[in-house]
Scaffold this motif. Sequence first.
Motif, PDB file in Angstrom:
ATOM      1  N   ASN A  39     -10.852 -38.784  -4.887  1.00 24.57           N
ATOM      2  CA  ASN A  39     -10.051 -37.909  -5.787  1.00 24.57           C
ATOM      3  C   ASN A  39      -9.891 -38.788  -6.969  1.00 24.57           C
ATOM      4  O   ASN A  39      -9.376 -38.298  -8.048  1.00 24.57           O
TER       5      ASN A  39
ATOM      6  N   TYR B 180     -10.113 -37.626 -10.904  1.00 25.74           N
ATOM      7  CA  TYR B 180      -8.952 -36.658 -11.435  1.00 25.74           C
ATOM      8  C   TYR B 180      -8.161 -37.467 -12.273  1.00 25.74           C
ATOM      9  O   TYR B 180      -7.602 -37.103 -13.505  1.00 25.74           O
TER      10      TYR B 180
ATOM     11  N   ARG C  47      -4.834 -34.852 -13.735  1.00 26.52           N
ATOM     12  CA  ARG C  47      -3.684 -34.215 -12.818  1.00 26.52           C
ATOM     13  C   ARG C  47      -2.422 -34.851 -13.250  1.00 26.52           C
ATOM     14  O   ARG C  47      -2.448 -36.117 -13.524  1.00 26.52           O
TER      15      ARG C  47
ATOM     16  N   TYR D  31      -6.620 -40.927  -3.691  1.00 23.42           N
ATOM     17  CA  TYR D  31      -7.111 -41.169  -4.924  1.00 23.42           C
ATOM     18  C   TYR D  31      -7.797 -42.670  -4.827  1.00 23.42           C
ATOM     19  O   TYR D  31      -8.539 -43.299  -5.507  1.00 23.42           O
TER      20      TYR D  31
END
Length: 644
Positions: free
Chosen positions: A513, A516, A522, A497
């Motif tokens: 990531n 998200y 998420r 992330y």
Amino acid sequence: MMKETNYDPSFTDGADTKAKEVLKRYFGYDDFRTGQSSIINSLLAGEDALGIMPTGAGKSICYQVPALMMSGVTLVISPLISLMIDQVKALNQAGIHAAYLNSSLTVGQYYKALDYARQMVYKIIYVAPERLLTEEFQSFARSTEISMVAIDEAHCVSQWGQDFRPSYLKITEFIDSLPKRPIVAAFTATATDLVKNDIIKILHLHNPHTVVTGFDRKNLSFEVRKEKDKFSFLIPYLREHKDQNGIIYCSTRKTVEEVTDRLRQEGFAVTRYHAGLGDRERNQNQDDFIYDKVNLMVATNAFGMGIDKSNVNFVIHYNMPKNLESYYQEAGRAGRDGSNAECILLYAPKDVVTNQYLIDLGNDNEELDDFSRRKVRENEYEKLKQMTFYCFTNDCLREYILRYFGEYGQGYCGNCSNCLTNFEEVDVTAISEALVKTVSESRERYGINVIIDTIRGGKNSKIMQFRMNEASTYASMSKESDKTVRLVVNHLLLTEYLILTNDNYPILKLGPNAHYLLNKERTIMMKMMKEEKKIKPKKVVEYTDKKSAAPAVLDVNEALFAELKSLRAKLATIQKVPAYIIFNDKTLTEMAAYLPVTEEEMLEINGVGAMKFEKYGQDFIDVIKEFKDAADNSSTDSNNQNID
Ligand code: ADP
Ligand code: ZN
């Protein structure tokens, strides 16, 4: 010296008992460890052998014992001078005639040693691979009965390993040049199939009896710590373990220097080792550590190969190494004598970046084409990832290591930091979103500390200077501890992330990531520690290979142990050998627990062989007797509770 012929197949029948006698007489041990007798038996039956055993498992015994039972001379090929010198000293102490032939000898000494060798004075000769094809050595070898050639650190023949040594390629030519082919035995701790096949192929092993022993080292405990300030762990730890021997591994020379300086400032006697120091200083520092003159060594991975210092009580990795092979090899230098030892890894996210840098730097092997180079690099990156996961797994660390090497443990060892910790599953989505949002809002310009301080509402000068106190996330996570937020950052780095750049001052950036979290798509769950439980150092636990046998907890008399140690130090100085070559810590520990005062009792102690007893037995008995008498007297005196 026993004379037996190695080519008589019927000999193997009684070999087991005879080998055991040799083990006891010269080395003072009662039993072979896993794998040892099977290798020894096949060598005595005239077969080649390949032993793949982890550091500390006892590879040397596998060729030293049969060498004493064969009619001719055994040559041991070893890559490092220090290792040869050490081994020869240890053999001589055990009453075995051995010598080394390498560049540490003057020309005169070298010829003299060869002369003695010709007269069959030595049973075991250590020789550097680059000597094998020299004229003098060849003439000696052709005119002498060479029963066996044992090749230590055999992975050095493989270009796949990190320790490739071109001189190892000469071994095969040398063996082929002998009038009669000796038995060939190869040993390594490197287990990959690639390396194993290379060893068999390049060294022309004839259908070798191959033994791969378990990689588990039960006497080692494993721990991973994620400290913001590594010194705040290190210094109290070292104070608590001040009489013990330890190695602190760092990933770069610069870090070695920094850690050494800091520890010296804090009053610790430390020495250091890295490839940037001159030969002289390196050797001196290494000796200081090996001879117990200084008990802390701060080093890069340049330190340790072939160093058989058996009384290392802990190995701390100040930085995470680049793969588990390196980690297990380095950590495995602890507890070689079988006593309990600790392996602690201090992880920081920056270690990942440093390793990526080192991999890229080391990946300029000009003998490889572009494609192979890319493959090697990919492979190393994958290994780095596995190493990083080791630092983040909440499952048994031992199990993780064993699985990596293709073995299965029991899933719970009870002797690693994870087995001794309570975890709970925690929702860290809010913290994660705040972190990613802060990085995005500040346009990916700052390092980890600034981002963490921002969401925790820090008021330091950097926050003010960068006006992070005006960020929308400022102080939004003020209730969270610095430690928790840091764990979340690590988790986000691992799961991509976030990413950390490869700079002197690494910058936190958005990972693939990140969206998200920016889009709130998420939930992030993490196993977090419920409470921190410190690994309780158990009293010395027997190193046992017999699965059924429960580890014995010895009742060690500390004051006596200290006296035995100082006697050993005195003898070591007189004999000019490292202390552990006289007796290792485990042997002294047993003495301090069982208090042997007769020859018979003394010979029962692990590590006391006939020859060692003859040399040192009485000295140690005297100290134990004196101690026993003093203890008896003081126990009759009701006022006196203190024996020392
Ligand atoms: P390796 O070369 O596999 O790393 P070593 O040969 O240096 O390991 O042995 C490690 C230690 O274990 C040494 O101190 C050695 O004396 C000890 N050792 C080896 N075999 C036995 C045995 N059968 N019983 C007790 N100790 C042993
Ligand atoms: Zn465990």
